[in-house]
Motif scaffolding. Sequence first.
Motif, PDB file in Angstrom:
ATOM      1  N   ASN A 161       0.652  -1.189   0.028  1.00  0.00           N
ATOM      2  CA  ASN A 161       0.022  -0.070   0.080  1.00  0.00           C
ATOM      3  C   ASN A 161       0.948   1.233   0.122  1.00  0.00           C
ATOM      4  N   LEU A 162       0.390   2.060  -0.965  1.00  0.00           N
ATOM      5  CA  LEU A 162       1.321   3.358  -1.138  1.00  0.00           C
ATOM      6  C   LEU A 162       0.402   4.510  -0.465  1.00  0.00           C
ATOM      7  N   ASN A 163       0.896   5.171   0.363  1.00  0.00           N
ATOM      8  CA  ASN A 163       0.026   6.115   1.248  1.00  0.00           C
ATOM      9  C   ASN A 163      -0.182   7.461   0.066  1.00  0.00           C
ATOM     10  N   ASP A 166       1.264  10.678   1.593  1.00  0.00           N
ATOM     11  CA  ASP A 166       2.840  10.843   1.900  1.00  0.00           C
ATOM     12  C   ASP A 166       3.137  12.041   1.132  1.00  0.00           C
ATOM     13  N   THR A 183      10.177   7.103  -0.904  1.00  0.00           N
ATOM     14  CA  THR A 183       8.940   6.979   0.075  1.00  0.00           C
ATOM     15  C   THR A 183       8.697   5.622   0.710  1.00  0.00           C
ATOM     16  N   GLY A 184       8.898   4.561  -0.071  1.00  0.00           N
ATOM     17  CA  GLY A 184       8.905   3.179   0.653  1.00  0.00           C
ATOM     18  C   GLY A 184       9.809   2.318   0.283  1.00  0.00           C
ATOM     19  N   LYS A 206       7.294   8.487  -4.816  1.00  0.00           N
ATOM     20  CA  LYS A 206       6.302   9.189  -5.261  1.00  0.00           C
ATOM     21  C   LYS A 206       6.387  10.553  -6.095  1.00  0.00           C
ATOM     22  N   TRP A 212       3.490   6.967  -9.045  1.00  0.00           N
ATOM     23  CA  TRP A 212       4.578   6.417  -8.326  1.00  0.00           C
ATOM     24  C   TRP A 212       5.691   5.678  -9.243  1.00  0.00           C
ATOM     25  N   GLN A 278      -3.223   2.317  -3.343  1.00  0.00           N
ATOM     26  CA  GLN A 278      -2.951   3.807  -2.999  1.00  0.00           C
ATOM     27  C   GLN A 278      -4.132   4.142  -2.164  1.00  0.00           C
ATOM     28  N   THR A 283       2.355   3.669   4.411  1.00  0.00           N
ATOM     29  CA  THR A 283       2.965   2.882   3.224  1.00  0.00           C
ATOM     30  C   THR A 283       3.735   1.744   3.977  1.00  0.00           C
TER      31      THR A 283
END
Length: 412
Positions: A161-163, A166, A183-184, A206, A212, A278, A283
């Motif tokens: 999961n990509l916030n 962020d 970011t992750g 991001k 992304w 997302q 994340t």
Amino acid sequence: MSYATALSGLAGASKDLDVISNNIANASTVGFKSAQAEFADMYASAMTTAVANQVGIGVRVSTVAQDFTEGSITSTNRDLDVAINGNGFFELSQNGATVYSRNGQFFMARDGSIVNADGLHLMGYAADANGVINPGQVVPLTIPTTDIAPTVTRNIGLSFNLNSQDPLPKTTPFSPTDPQSYTGLTTMPVYDSLGGTQLVNIYFVKNSVGSWTAYGTSGTPPTPVGPSANGSLGTITFDTGGNVTSPNPMSFAFTIPNGADGGATTQPLTLDLSGTTQYGQSTGVTSPPNIDGAPAGELERYSVGPDGVITGVFTNRQSRALGQVVLANFANPNGLTNLGNNLYGQTVEAGVPQVAVPGSTNHGQLQGGAVEESNVDLTSELVNLITAQRDYQANSQSIKTQQTVDQTLINL
């Protein structure tokens, strides 16, 4: 004639005592089936004699019938203790001849073969190195005692999961040594063809809400992988519901240096990001990575399933079938001949053995880590013992009475 009649009664009662005593003696024998002496009366052959005038001349043992009802199943927690829940017999090889048994106490011999206490081999279907069972031939079953070969990693499954909330990275361009440029991050081990491991790092950068870029590196220090020089694997886009819109399918192909030859060649990998979202949550990985391949492994434990499949679990977290136990059933189990040592032999009266896997038509299932106790009911056998004793005493009294009559005649 009365002497002969009484003597036949004594012989019958003695045979009954033999059968009952044998049942009692084997009350704790695993897989033992109790027996019962069955009797028939005897008459002198005389075609012209009226039935109402016939006098019997004694008794004979017509058969000793075994009771093949199932005994109670007791758990032992031994890997190679196996109980049959239902019909059927284990097939065992005795000097090349096939014999049958309900006793499921087996052991692994020094060479890996599965044997009983007398060294007879358990029969079944063998499995190849990939765990594929060959049902074409019944052979002695063997558990491998050597290590299994490693398998190379080809596919990595990863759900992330990509916030969506962020912020953008503080520095650009992406650098695996600068945490503020991505970011992750997640790290996974992969295996080469020799079972060696190296780490693969997947980074997410991001670009904007809904966009992304994924990057990849391997080794220490981290070396960029993928189709581009900076390790970029590709761009991932999402719709307003947080679902992936591209790429489709959701996977990236890249290569890493092949550890099996010191990096002289490359090892191709496919990264599947199916299930990545997302959402406005932290994340990170949403499910454990699914990575194929494995190092070399040693057999750690094994178990027997209801269908007879022997499954081995290895130290490299792999499992595969090692073989499959088969069962033989007979149209007339009472026609089998007792060979001793919990073994039975086939006869014409028993019929042709019907060999099949456990759980198939008219064949019981197996229960691993358990044994089938004898089906002897001690309470009933003790009552039968008293009854047989009284029969013997009564027939003895018949002889004594006849002796008294004879003595009276002699004294006349």
